[in-house]
Design an enzyme around this catalytic site. Structure first.
Site: not given
Ligand code: AHR
Length: 493
Positions: A177, A302
């Site tokens: 991110e 994710e």
């Molecule tokens: O999964 C939790 C968080 O969500 C991660 O650390 C980040 O990459 C995302 O914003």
């Protein structure tokens, strides 16, 4: 009590129309140093009274084994961009976890512990290196420490720390991110850094599968601009996408994990189904970049539900109900549909964090509805995804209208079909029929909840657990009633 709907939905499986192999990595997991995922969850340390092997809880490990975990992403997430690997080898350096609430980070779970865990589980490894506050030299050294086979100082140091043979890093990403917690970079700047660093991520001539960190659902233009870099296709095999399911779609008031109104069931389903369009538009965007090689992948590294914080619990700990199980089934069905272009996904996360497989409280471990969906769907790993067609009922609530049913199908190695069926309608059972096409037998399992927020607990660990499905043979069709709020997996053949 759910009402049976009158109409029967015919589901057609196009047996000759293969989409592609469902890579096992589609069932990937994500393990971040966050909340009580490691310390208090998976990892208790060798000296704990809780039965463990090399510090990893035996009960959690045995549960994970049943999922056939194909790959684990580690150490973050946002944590990746504050993680310095030397803190977690040899004599450990305690730190503060600045990414997640300033909790103490003993670093007792580090490189050896992660790679040994993956090896014992038979899982591939996905390493996210620190671009935000690290250096290219630090990342290259880490890769050499882990994978070096020669007589270099770093490979020798690993041997000195107790590991003779190199491990393998199967997948590697640089930064996480990077538009946000990973350094608030502009896409062109990140793409330059990525291409620069990626040039040095090679040890003994071996390179992991390289993944460039991309957008979340709200900023697709970030990925688009990263992919504009003229050499990005030479240094990466795909780009990542992050997408979380918030009942309200509002980050400052996400919605509760339990005790929610039906309107939040509906908005959760509506939002999670956006994954389909997001994948389609991300693939179209990838394909609009002429310089990228054919088959350049989309890695959904994710995804999952994200609810409001639970009072008295560690960061991002949340309950997991049949609603999460249905969300899991819907998303896995979507991933099957894109089996040719989505080689890996990583649900967030494994233990005690977000849409977890397992919730651990001291001595006790609870398997969540999401765990059961992963266990039921495990037979899709390596199967050939097939196209599915149906014209099914609609579920409506307020202004939301979504398809009540979702299905995916795949041909397993032994020739039998695996079929997954989700009823996302919280208030109505729905009848379905699937042509037998010569198949003698259909068996199945079903996961359902008595209420929209039915869940497992230490007192009732089997409240939401798979049970045998009732499937009838009706002439040349198999028929069943899919109860409201349910996920089923059938084997036909
Ligand atoms: O999964 C939790 C968080 O969500 C991660 O650390 C980040 O990459 C995302 O914003």
């Amino acid at each position: 009590m759910a009402m049976p709907a009158a109409a029967q939905t015919a589901i057609t499986i196009e047996r000759e129309s293969e989409i592609g192999t469902i890579q096992p990595e589609v069932y990937g997991q994500f393990l971040e140093h966050l909340g009580t995922q490691l310390y208090g969850g998976l990892w208790v340390g060798e000296d704990s009274d809780i039965p463990n092997t090399d510090g990893v809880r035996d009960d959690v490990f045995a549960a994970l084994q049943k999922l056939q975990v194909p790959v684990i992403r580690w150490p973050g997430g946002c944590y990746a961009d504050i993680y310095h690997w030397r803190d977690g080898i040899g004599k450990r350096t305690p730190r503060v976890n600045l990414a997640w609430g300033g909790t103490s980070e003993p670093n007792t779970f580090g490189t050896h512990e992660f790679f040994n865990l993956a090896e014992r589980l038979g899982a591939k490894t996905y390493l996210n290196v620190n671009l935000g506050s690290g250096t290219v030299n630090e990342a290259a050294d880490w890769l050499e420490y882990i994978t070096g086979n020669g007589q270099t100082a770093l490979a020798q140091e690993r041997r000195g720390n107790g590991r003779a043979a190199p491990w393998k890093v199967d997948y590697l990403s640089i930064g996480n991110e990077t538009w946000g917690c990973g350094g608030r970079m502009r896409p062109a700047y990140y793409a330059d850094l990525y291409a620069h660093w990626a040039s040095f991520m090679v040890v003994d001539g071996e390179k992991p599968v390289m993944i460039v960190s991309g957008a979340h659902d709200g900023n697709p233009e970030f990925s688009d601009e990263v992919l504009d870099h003229p050499m990005i296709g030479e240094v990466s095999k795909g780009i990542s996408l992050h997408f979380y399911t918030l009942p309200t779609s509002n980050w400052s008031r996400k919605g509760a994990a339990t005790g929610f109104a039906e309107s939040e069931w509906a908005s959760t389903m509506e939002r999670t189904l956006r994954m389909d369009g997001l994948i389609a538009s991300s693939i179209a965007m990838i394909d609009s970049h002429d310089k990228l090689p054919d088959g350049y992948g989309l890695y959904v590294d994710e995804w999952g539900t994200w609810f409001d914080e639970t009072e008295g619990r560690s960061s991002l700990w949340q309950e997991n109900t049949i609603r999460d199980g249905v969300v899991a089934g819907l998303n896995l069905n979507i991933f099957h549909k894109y089996a040719d272009r989505v080689p890996m996904t990583n649900i967030a996360q494994m233990v005690n964090v977000l849409q977890a497989m397992i919730l651990v409280d001291d001595e006790r471990m609870t398997l969540t509805p999401t765990y059961h969906v992963y266990e039921m769907y495990a037979l899709f790993q390596n199967a050939k995804s097939l196209r599915v067609a149906m014209d099914g009922p609609t579920y409506s609530n307020g202004e939301i209208s979504i398809p009540a049913l979702s299905a995916s199908a795949a041909r397993m190695k032994d020739g039998r079909l695996a079929i997954a069926l989700v009823n996302a309608d919280p208030g109505a059972d729905h009848a379905i029929a699937i042509p037998r096409t010569g198949a003698e037998r259909a068996t199945g399992r079903i996961l359902a909840g008595n209420a929209m927020d039915s869940r497992n607990s230490a007192a009732k660990p089997e409240a939401v657990a798979p049970r045998p499905a009732t499937i009838r043979q009706d002439g040349n069709r198999f028929t069943a009633v899919l109860p409201a709020r349910s996920v089923s997996v059938w084997i036909v053949g």
